[in-house]
Enzyme design. Structure first.
Site, PDB file in Angstrom:
ATOM      1  N   GLU A  54     -14.671  69.963  35.755  1.00  0.00           N
ATOM      2  CA  GLU A  54     -12.855  70.249  35.939  1.00  0.00           C
ATOM      3  C   GLU A  54     -12.767  69.587  37.320  1.00  0.00           C
ATOM      4  OE1 GLU A  54     -11.478  73.967  35.672  1.00  0.00           O
ATOM      5  OE2 GLU A  54      -8.743  73.726  35.874  1.00  0.00           O
ATOM      6  N   ASN A 200      -5.021  74.093  27.308  1.00  0.00           N
ATOM      7  CA  ASN A 200      -6.178  74.612  27.155  1.00  0.00           C
ATOM      8  C   ASN A 200      -5.699  76.075  27.500  1.00  0.00           C
ATOM      9  OD1 ASN A 200      -8.801  75.285  28.777  1.00  0.00           O
ATOM     10  ND2 ASN A 200      -7.567  75.631  30.426  1.00  0.00           N
ATOM     11  N   GLU A 201      -6.555  76.883  27.430  1.00  0.00           N
ATOM     12  CA  GLU A 201      -6.100  78.877  26.854  1.00  0.00           C
ATOM     13  C   GLU A 201      -4.151  79.004  27.162  1.00  0.00           C
ATOM     14  OE1 GLU A 201      -8.704  80.319  30.830  1.00  0.00           O
ATOM     15  OE2 GLU A 201     -10.448  79.757  29.253  1.00  0.00           O
ATOM     16  N   TYR A 267     -16.862  84.284  29.116  1.00  0.00           N
ATOM     17  CA  TYR A 267     -17.720  83.786  29.461  1.00  0.00           C
ATOM     18  C   TYR A 267     -18.272  84.747  30.005  1.00  0.00           C
ATOM     19  CZ  TYR A 267     -14.985  79.468  31.885  1.00  0.00           C
ATOM     20  OH  TYR A 267     -14.716  78.517  31.439  1.00  0.00           O
ATOM     21  N   GLU A 324     -15.584  76.103  26.363  1.00  0.00           N
ATOM     22  CA  GLU A 324     -15.585  76.643  27.433  1.00  0.00           C
ATOM     23  C   GLU A 324     -17.019  78.048  27.603  1.00  0.00           C
ATOM     24  OE1 GLU A 324     -13.069  77.637  31.068  1.00  0.00           O
ATOM     25  OE2 GLU A 324     -12.113  75.825  29.887  1.00  0.00           O
ATOM     26  N   GLN A 373     -19.642  74.460  34.512  1.00  0.00           N
ATOM     27  CA  GLN A 373     -19.517  73.452  34.402  1.00  0.00           C
ATOM     28  C   GLN A 373     -20.273  72.431  34.542  1.00  0.00           C
ATOM     29  OE1 GLN A 373     -15.483  72.872  36.143  1.00  0.00           O
ATOM     30  NE2 GLN A 373     -14.990  74.392  35.231  1.00  0.00           N
TER      31      GLN A 373
HETATM   32  O1  AHR Z   1     -13.879  77.467  33.946  1.00  0.00           O
HETATM   33  C1  AHR Z   1     -13.241  77.980  34.945  1.00  0.00           C
HETATM   34  C2  AHR Z   1     -11.745  78.014  34.505  1.00  0.00           C
HETATM   35  O2  AHR Z   1     -11.688  79.483  33.365  1.00  0.00           O
HETATM   36  C3  AHR Z   1     -11.101  77.004  33.306  1.00  0.00           C
HETATM   37  O3  AHR Z   1     -10.032  76.109  33.990  1.00  0.00           O
HETATM   38  C4  AHR Z   1     -10.089  77.887  32.549  1.00  0.00           C
HETATM   39  O4  AHR Z   1      -9.632  77.205  31.081  1.00  0.00           O
HETATM   40  C5  AHR Z   1     -11.028  79.292  32.329  1.00  0.00           C
HETATM   41  O5  AHR Z   1     -10.096  80.203  32.145  1.00  0.00           O
END
Ligand code: AHR
Length: 520
Positions: A54, A200-201, A267, A324, A373
């Site tokens: 990113e 995205n999201e 995450y 992600e 990332q």
């Molecule tokens: O990876 C960091 C962020 O996490 C990304 O920009 C977003 O899509 C997610 O919330």
């Protein structure tokens, strides 16, 4: 999850195992792993080893791109050390430019002479973006390292017209104005665009949409995704946040027939608290355990999202793309100007290995994943500091696991003592297996227990091995890291703990370790 603790099926031993003494003999526990080479599963798509890069912090600038006039050795502006390191792990696909950044990105800012490109505020992550790294720089970079391309489209603040013009600029081979502009900007041939993410999201930074609304927006955008000569481009719908199964259900029910893949973001936050996520380096065994539990949760997530997808897509035409994933810790206190910069320890390596095992166990549905990332951001492969570069423990997992790219998944049963800490408990050993095109069986095993070695008895059904070798990854402490001054504290080493004698395989795994065996 196919790799699970279950009752040992005695009597099926093709390769019997015997344990001899080892350095860990006193503390060693016994585990058994059965690999069903007689019941091959789906192909493991190389793209599950994909990356996400990113436009934030030092992920691109300083991490990948230094410009062609930099004193840091580079290839047309790309760091040579980073390019070489990424080529070595065979990065199959890169997702760019975001993330949240993508839904405020105007692709037209990033083309043309670099000294004329506008500087914009990075509204998602702070600071500014010079636009020195734009479409040409990304597409050429992917070509340079041999990766497929995955563009995240601006849906939040963009339009379908901007998207279709971006795609035309990239893929048109005729004489349209956009193709000619691309040529004028230095690229004659069209590039190959493999995947587009429609936003995205969208439930969050992409526009705070409800699933019903987004599903209609998706249908609108998907209508205008095309490339010359009907070149296939995989359309990825913006999917759920972690456990939000309802999002997947709604989007699949309204737009499923126009979707090629739907994403999932997840995450692991060691403390479970976004305002104090936990340190990447200063943590105790309870956060070691919670991080591994977070990684193991991926199996439950994929199982439940996939089950809901089955309602609309029982033949699994639509892929689940975990575009992600990874560990998100507190930003490194010593790197205040570098958004989302965190160190990476042995804990990250084990949690990555467990997650990759899970993706492989779901190879029939999970056909791409992109760790968050690639460089200098979150659970990165690579950290850089000016001219210096260090490869992280997570990098080495991707290196050890690259043998699985394109292999055929082989189901695995694991029986092992649980690893317990206070009230928490997880399977002590996690495993995955695949057979590559040359017929070599690769078995990866993770010993999650930081205190006990495991003597693993390995049984292969349907194949007879004649030689075994392998590599291991471990370190002295759960939080050991590679640093710029000590870049080789966590590195793979030849694994001396495996023996194959008279048809018998034994692997003595150190505590907190990853072992990948090749059985010829
Ligand atoms: O990876 C960091 C962020 O996490 C990304 O920009 C977003 O899509 C997610 O919330």
């Amino acid at each position: 999850m196919k790799a699970k603790v279950r009752v040992w099926r005695g009597g099926l031993v093709a390769l019997l195992v015997v344990f001899s003494g080892s350095g860990y003999a006193d503390a060693a526990q016994e585990a058994q792993v059965v690999v069903h080479a007689d019941q091959p599963g789906a192909v493991i798509h190389p793209e599950i080893y994909g990356q996400f890069a990113e436009q934030l912090g030092h992920g691109i600038y300083g991490g990948i791109w230094v410009g062609e006039h930099s004193s840091i050795p580079n290839i047309r502006g790309y760091r040579r050390d980073v390019v070489d390191a990424l080529k070595a792990i065979k990065v199959p696909v890169i997702r760019w430019p975001g993330g949240c950044f993508a839904d405020q990105y105007d692709w037209r800012d990033g083309i043309g002479p670099r000294d004329k490109r506008p500087v914009r505020m990075n509204a998602s992550w702070g600071g500014e973006d010079s636009n020195q790294f734009g479409t040409h720089e990304f597409m050429d970079f992917a070509e340079l390292i041999g990766a497929k391309t995955y563009l995240s489209i601006n849906v939040g603040t963009g339009t379908p017209r901007e998207m279709s013009q971006w795609m035309e600029y990239i893929t048109a081979d005729g004489h349209s104005d956009l193709a000619q502009r691309r040529r004028a900007n230095g690229r004659d041939k069209p590039w190959k665009l493999d995947y587009v993410g429609i936003g995205n999201e969208m439930w969050g930074c992409g526009g705070s949409m409800r699933a019903q609304f987004y599903a209609d927006v998706y249908r609108q955008y998907a209508t205008f995704v095309h490339a010359p000569g009907n070149t296939p481009i995989v359309k990825v719908a913006s999917g759920a946040n972690g456990d939000d199964i309802g999002w997947t259900d709604t989007v699949m029910s309204i737009a499923g027939s126009q979707i090629d893949a739907i994403s999932l973001h997840n995450y692991t936050i060691p403390t479970g608290n976004w305002s104090h996520k936990g340190s990447a380096t200063q943590f105790d065994e309870s956060e070691w355990m919670s991080t591994l539990q977070g990684a193991l949760h991926m199996d439950d997530l994929i199982t439940r999202h996939s089950a809901v997808m089955d309602k609309y897509d029982p033949k699994k035409r639509v892929a689940l793309v975990v575009d992600e994933w990874g560990n998100w810790m507190d930003q490194d206190p010593g790197a205040r100007d570098a958004a989302l910069y965190q160190q990476n320890s042995l804990r990250d390596a084990l949690s990555a290995a467990v997650t990759l095992d899970i993706f492989q166990a779901h190879a029939d549905r999970v056909r791409m994943a992109n760790i968050a990332q690639m460089v200098n951001v979150l659970q990165a492969m690579i950290l850089t500091d000016q001219s210096r570069m260090v490869l992280t423990p997570t990098y080495y997992v991707f290196d050890m696991y690259k043998v699985f790219q394109g292999a055929t998944y082989l189901p695995v049963d694991v029986q092992a003592p649980a690893y317990r800490y206070r009230n928490a408990s997880v399977p002590g050993v996690h495993a995955t297996a695949g057979r590559d095109a040359a017929g070599v069986v690769h078995i990866a095993m993770v010993n999650l227990d930081p205190h006990h070695a495991d003597t693993v008895r390995l049984t292969l059904l349907g194949v007879t091995g004649s030689a075994v070798d392998g590599r291991e990854l471990t370190a002295s402490n759960i939080n050991t890291t590679n640093t710029f001054d000590h870049p080789d504290r966590v590195m793979p080493a030849a694994f001396a703990g495996a023996t194959l004698k008279q048809g018998v395989i034994t692997a003595v795994m150190p505590p907190k370790s990853i072992v990948v065996l090749d059985i010829h």
